[in-house]
Design a protein around this motif. Structure first.
Motif, short mmCIF file in Angstrom:
data_model
loop_
_atom_site.label_atom_id
_atom_site.label_comp_id
_atom_site.label_asym_id
_atom_site.label_seq_id
_atom_site.Cartn_x
_atom_site.Cartn_y
_atom_site.Cartn_z
N ASN A 1 0.81 -1.22 0.00
CA ASN A 1 0.00 0.00 0.00
C ASN A 1 0.85 1.27 0.00
O ASN A 1 0.43 2.29 -0.56
CB ASN A 1 -0.99 -0.02 1.15
CG ASN A 1 -2.17 -0.93 0.86
OD1 ASN A 1 -2.47 -1.22 -0.30
ND2 ASN A 1 -2.83 -1.39 1.90
N THR A 2 2.04 1.22 0.57
CA THR A 2 2.94 2.37 0.49
C THR A 2 3.33 2.62 -0.97
O THR A 2 3.32 3.76 -1.43
CB THR A 2 4.19 2.14 1.36
OG1 THR A 2 3.77 2.00 2.73
CG2 THR A 2 5.17 3.29 1.26
N LEU A 3 3.65 1.56 -1.69
CA LEU A 3 3.98 1.70 -3.11
C LEU A 3 2.79 2.25 -3.90
O LEU A 3 2.97 3.09 -4.78
CB LEU A 3 4.40 0.36 -3.70
CG LEU A 3 5.77 -0.14 -3.31
CD1 LEU A 3 6.00 -1.52 -3.90
CD2 LEU A 3 6.85 0.81 -3.75
N ILE A 4 1.63 1.76 -3.60
CA ILE A 4 0.43 2.22 -4.30
C ILE A 4 0.20 3.71 -4.06
O ILE A 4 -0.06 4.47 -4.99
CB ILE A 4 -0.80 1.39 -3.88
CG1 ILE A 4 -0.68 -0.04 -4.46
CG2 ILE A 4 -2.10 2.06 -4.33
CD1 ILE A 4 -1.70 -1.02 -3.91
N ARG A 5 0.33 4.14 -2.82
CA ARG A 5 0.07 5.54 -2.46
C ARG A 5 1.14 6.50 -2.94
O ARG A 5 0.84 7.63 -3.31
CB ARG A 5 -0.01 5.69 -0.93
CG ARG A 5 -1.30 5.31 -0.29
CD ARG A 5 -1.36 5.76 1.17
NE ARG A 5 -0.13 5.51 1.92
CZ ARG A 5 0.14 4.37 2.56
NH1 ARG A 5 -0.71 3.37 2.55
NH2 ARG A 5 1.27 4.23 3.23
N PHE B 1 0.95 0.84 -11.28
CA PHE B 1 -0.01 1.80 -11.82
C PHE B 1 -1.31 1.77 -11.03
O PHE B 1 -2.17 2.62 -11.21
CB PHE B 1 -0.30 1.50 -13.29
CG PHE B 1 0.91 1.62 -14.19
CD1 PHE B 1 2.04 2.34 -13.83
CD2 PHE B 1 0.91 1.02 -15.43
CE1 PHE B 1 3.14 2.44 -14.66
CE2 PHE B 1 2.00 1.12 -16.28
CZ PHE B 1 3.11 1.83 -15.89
N ASN B 2 -1.47 0.77 -10.18
CA ASN B 2 -2.66 0.66 -9.34
C ASN B 2 -2.73 1.84 -8.38
O ASN B 2 -1.71 2.24 -7.80
CB ASN B 2 -2.62 -0.66 -8.56
CG ASN B 2 -3.89 -0.93 -7.80
OD1 ASN B 2 -4.87 -0.21 -7.92
ND2 ASN B 2 -3.88 -2.00 -7.03
N LYS C 1 -1.51 7.45 -13.68
CA LYS C 1 -1.48 7.61 -12.23
C LYS C 1 -0.94 8.99 -11.91
O LYS C 1 -0.09 9.51 -12.64
CB LYS C 1 -0.60 6.53 -11.59
CG LYS C 1 -0.70 6.45 -10.08
CD LYS C 1 0.04 5.23 -9.57
CE LYS C 1 -0.09 5.09 -8.08
NZ LYS C 1 0.66 3.94 -7.57
N PHE C 2 -1.41 9.57 -10.85
CA PHE C 2 -0.99 10.89 -10.40
C PHE C 2 -1.18 11.94 -11.49
O PHE C 2 -0.38 12.87 -11.65
CB PHE C 2 0.46 10.89 -9.92
CG PHE C 2 0.75 9.93 -8.79
CD1 PHE C 2 -0.13 9.78 -7.72
CD2 PHE C 2 1.90 9.18 -8.78
CE1 PHE C 2 0.14 8.91 -6.68
CE2 PHE C 2 2.19 8.30 -7.74
CZ PHE C 2 1.30 8.17 -6.69
N GLY C 3 -2.24 11.79 -12.29
CA GLY C 3 -2.58 12.77 -13.30
C GLY C 3 -1.72 12.76 -14.54
O GLY C 3 -1.72 13.73 -15.30
N ARG C 4 -1.01 11.65 -14.78
CA ARG C 4 -0.17 11.58 -15.98
C ARG C 4 -0.10 10.15 -16.50
O ARG C 4 -0.31 9.18 -15.76
CB ARG C 4 1.22 12.11 -15.71
CG ARG C 4 2.04 11.30 -14.73
CD ARG C 4 3.40 11.97 -14.47
NE ARG C 4 4.24 11.16 -13.66
CZ ARG C 4 4.23 11.11 -12.32
NH1 ARG C 4 3.37 11.85 -11.65
NH2 ARG C 4 5.08 10.36 -11.67
N TYR C 5 0.21 10.04 -17.78
CA TYR C 5 0.41 8.74 -18.41
C TYR C 5 1.83 8.27 -18.15
O TYR C 5 2.76 9.07 -18.08
CB TYR C 5 0.18 8.83 -19.92
CG TYR C 5 -1.28 8.99 -20.27
CD1 TYR C 5 -2.13 7.90 -20.27
CD2 TYR C 5 -1.79 10.24 -20.58
CE1 TYR C 5 -3.47 8.05 -20.58
CE2 TYR C 5 -3.14 10.40 -20.88
CZ TYR C 5 -3.97 9.30 -20.88
OH TYR C 5 -5.29 9.45 -21.18
#
Length: 155
Positions: A18-22, A28-29, A141-145
């Motif tokens: 979950n740290t990686l996800i956040r 990309f999840n 993710k994070f507003g970018r491709y």
């Protein structure tokens, strides 16, 4: 120490995942893993963990694509915490999953590496993976491709 994961490792694996996800584009999840999802992941395995007084990484593999024609190729995932890098644990995890994969008749492992994860690409190249594909803007993710680099190692 590299060892097979147990149900007791679920909280540590969930925290790392979950740290990686956040916080990263390594995956990309963008939706965190629940306790039930991590428990199922560990139960369905194979999953190995790096444990140096606590779990600091994990690796697994599973089907690359559905269908009987793809049964001899698998996609893997490997994750280490920042403080666990550079200690040989990644290599140990990769050796463990490669041995397990071979014992199950897998002849190739595929790594889908974020185009932004140059350290992950270098790690895989160092272990004998070759880039076999590149998909521009595969993730968002994070507003970018984000591009996806596909790497393969024949076992």
């Amino acid at each position: 120490m590299i060892r097979p994961a147990t149900a007791d490792d679920a909280p540590a694996v969930r925290t790392i995942w979950n740290t990686l996800i956040r916080e990263t584009t390594v995956t990309f999840n963008s939706i965190g893993k629940t306790e039930a999802e991590v428990a199922a992941f560990l139960e369905n395995g194979p999953v190995f963990v790096a444990d140096i007084g606590g779990v600091c990484g994990y690796a697994s593999f599973g089907p690359f694509r559905a269908g009987v024609g793809y049964q001899r190729i698998a996609e893997h995932s490997i994750v280490l915490t920042d403080d666990a890098r550079g200690k040989g644990l990644g290599r140990g995890l990769m050796n463990a999953i490669a041995e397990q994969a071979e014992s199950q008749g897998i002849n190739s492992l595929i790594a889908g590496v974020s185009g932004e994860n140059t350290a992950g690409q270098a790690f895989h190249a160092h272990l004998g993976f070759n880039q076999v594909g590149y998909i521009p803007e595969a993730g968002y993710k994070f507003g970018r491709y984000i591009d996806l680099v596909l790497m393969q190692k024949r076992l």
